[in-house]
Design an enzyme around this catalytic site. Structure first.
Site, PDB file in Angstrom:
ATOM      1  N   ASP A 161      13.700  64.330   6.554  1.00 53.30           N
ATOM      2  CA  ASP A 161      14.466  65.039   7.442  1.00 53.30           C
ATOM      3  C   ASP A 161      13.930  66.254   7.781  1.00 53.30           C
ATOM      4  O   ASP A 161      13.986  66.848   9.270  1.00 53.30           O
ATOM      5  CB  ASP A 161      15.990  65.051   7.157  1.00 53.30           C
ATOM      6  CG  ASP A 161      16.245  66.003   5.975  1.00 53.30           C
ATOM      7  OD1 ASP A 161      15.308  65.904   4.998  1.00 53.30           O
ATOM      8  OD2 ASP A 161      17.495  66.470   5.833  1.00 53.30           O
ATOM      9  N   LEU A 164      14.093  62.235   0.597  1.00 63.35           N
ATOM     10  CA  LEU A 164      14.558  61.882   1.934  1.00 63.35           C
ATOM     11  C   LEU A 164      15.341  62.600   2.673  1.00 63.35           C
ATOM     12  O   LEU A 164      15.035  63.358   3.897  1.00 63.35           O
ATOM     13  CB  LEU A 164      15.288  60.332   1.574  1.00 63.35           C
ATOM     14  CG  LEU A 164      16.056  59.852   2.793  1.00 63.35           C
ATOM     15  CD1 LEU A 164      15.162  59.435   3.927  1.00 63.35           C
ATOM     16  CD2 LEU A 164      16.869  58.646   2.269  1.00 63.35           C
ATOM     17  N   ASP A 165      16.551  63.067   2.090  1.00 61.21           N
ATOM     18  CA  ASP A 165      17.562  63.920   2.520  1.00 61.21           C
ATOM     19  C   ASP A 165      17.952  64.665   1.568  1.00 61.21           C
ATOM     20  O   ASP A 165      18.828  64.332   0.681  1.00 61.21           O
ATOM     21  CB  ASP A 165      18.354  63.395   3.366  1.00 61.21           C
ATOM     22  CG  ASP A 165      19.472  64.030   3.742  1.00 61.21           C
ATOM     23  OD1 ASP A 165      19.393  65.386   3.814  1.00 61.21           O
ATOM     24  OD2 ASP A 165      20.544  63.806   4.194  1.00 61.21           O
ATOM     25  N   PRO A 166      17.138  66.091   1.116  1.00 65.65           N
ATOM     26  CA  PRO A 166      16.499  66.755   1.804  1.00 65.65           C
ATOM     27  C   PRO A 166      14.635  66.328   1.621  1.00 65.65           C
ATOM     28  O   PRO A 166      14.573  65.809   0.551  1.00 65.65           O
ATOM     29  CB  PRO A 166      16.447  68.086   1.283  1.00 65.65           C
ATOM     30  CG  PRO A 166      16.809  67.959  -0.182  1.00 65.65           C
ATOM     31  CD  PRO A 166      17.649  66.776  -0.092  1.00 65.65           C
TER      32      PRO A 166
END
Length: 406
Positions: A143, A138-140
């Site tokens: 994004d 997700l993050d990273p």
């Protein structure tokens, strides 16, 4: 990745290591659909089987035990062309990548690239001709995809001319229904608090800024009519090059950070005071106390909010702004965090199985074509988010100091 270095063919076997809360049904079921053979590893085979049952995937994968007392178990089963997926904490990735390289197996994880991972990945690409896929969660992860997409769209819209750029990327896992603490712990409570003690480096008003205490840079950000609080996290500057920001753009703002429910800074004053005190034992004790006081229960639902935005202005008044907003709420079948972390890395595994990724180090997707494939796939699986674009003059994004009026 090195595009001229083809990877060895995938064998079709995937070893998924770890059954924690980031192993979601969406991701693991995709791997089970795509790979001829999937092996799920946990501390005991019984735990792995229980996780399969909880995810509704009983019989879809084999189960194995991977313990400190029997580290050779995975080495004995992993072979050339297999894919090893590490869903373990970041500190555990390097030993697994080293094992993967020795066995000629591909590797995937959702964490940031550490210097050790980068060094091992170089060896994997050159000697073993294996894929090392990182930053694919997700993050990273998502994004990165959104950032690459925005940069590509902006360059198409304005052409290759000088412009002033403002880039922001904020992500957070928050309670779907905010509690008084504005947070619920589901894992690694000490890590959540300790991360606040790491300085954050970013670009603001055209200059590099380092914030020793990130929470002191908290601001209010309004997304789709709802107020959140955001603050810079880690070191944003390496991502300027990673996202392909062209040299003819002058960066007024470039920040990657964390998003929390409105009221977070006030609710966490005790945490900030303890972190600022610099005593790791005190931070650890408070983390344990808060985790017990604010746990995620079976009745709680989590929410993931990710906002990535890019704005350009040229000297002659031309203006372009694009933004992605992902807002996902978990349900009884799967948490939002598990879905958003496991589905991207699982899609990355399918790309490895298809022979679509070259040998060496890669992060999520780094080319326009591959980025488009990932975003389209995630959208088809319910992680589309919303995209907005404004080629006309518009007001600046609503971002003000925390507590101020936007």
């Amino acid at each position: 990745m090195s595009a001229d270095r083809p990877a060895i063919p995938a064998s079709g076997t995937v070893h998924w290591i770890g059954t924690g809360l980031s192993t979601g049904r969406s991701g693991l079921s995709l791997v089970c659909e795509s790979a001829p053979r999937v092996v799920l590893w946990d501390r005991t085979a019984e735990r792995a089987a229980a996780r399969l049952a909880a995810l509704g995937l009983t019989g879809r994968a084999e189960v194995r035990a991977l313990t400190p007392s029997a580290p050779a178990a995975l080495a004995a089963e992993a072979g050339p062309g297999d894919v090893i997926v590490s869903m373990l904490p970041a500190a555990e990735h390097a030993p697994l990548l080293r094992l993967a390289t020795e066995r000629g197996a591909h590797f995937a994880c959702t964490s940031y690239v550490s210097p050790e991972l980068a060094e091992l990945a170089a060896e994997a690409g050159e000697e073993a001709r294996t894929v090392v896929l990182t930053e694919a969660g997700l993050d990273p992860g998502i994004d990165h995809l959104m950032a690459h997409d925005l940069v590509a769209r902006a360059r198409r819209a304005l052409g290759e001319i000088p412009a002033t750029a403002r880039f922001t990327s904020y992500c957070g896992g928050v309670p779907a229904v905010p509690n008084a603490f504005r947070y619920r712990f589901s894992w690694a409570p000490y890590g959540v608090l300790a991360a606040l003690g790491s300085p954050a480096r970013h670009i603001e008003a055209g200059a590099e800024v380092t914030v020793p205490r990130p929470w002191e840079a908290t601001r209010t950000r309004t997304l789709a009519g709802e107020d959140f609080e955001v603050y810079p996290n880690r070191d944003s500057l390496p991502f300027v090059a990673q996202y392909g920001i062209p040299a003819h753009w002058t960066l007024d703002t470039f920040v990657r950070g964390t998003l929390r429910n409105a009221g977070w800074r006030t609710a966490w004053k005790e945490v900030f005071d303890t972190v600022a005190g610099g005593d790791p034992a005190a931070v650890r004790a408070l983390a344990a106390e808060l985790a017990a006081r604010h746990p995620t229960t079976a009745d709680d639902r989590d929410r993931v909010v990710l906002s990535v935005a890019l704005e350009l202005r040229t000297a002659d008044g031309a203006h372009w702004r694009g933004s992605h907003l992902l807002d996902v709420t978990g349900d009884a079948a799967e948490s939002a965090m598990a879905r958003c972390v496991s589905l991207p890395v699982a899609y990355g595994v399918t790309r490895i199985l298809a022979g679509a990724l070259p040998a060496g180090l890669g992060r999520a997707a780094e080319t326009p074509g591959e980025t488009g494939r990932w975003l389209s796939f995630l959208a088809a699986r319910g992680l589309a988010g919303t995209y907005e674009e404004s080629p006309a003059p518009a007001a600046s994004p609503s971002t003000t100091p925390s507590g101020a009026t936007a």
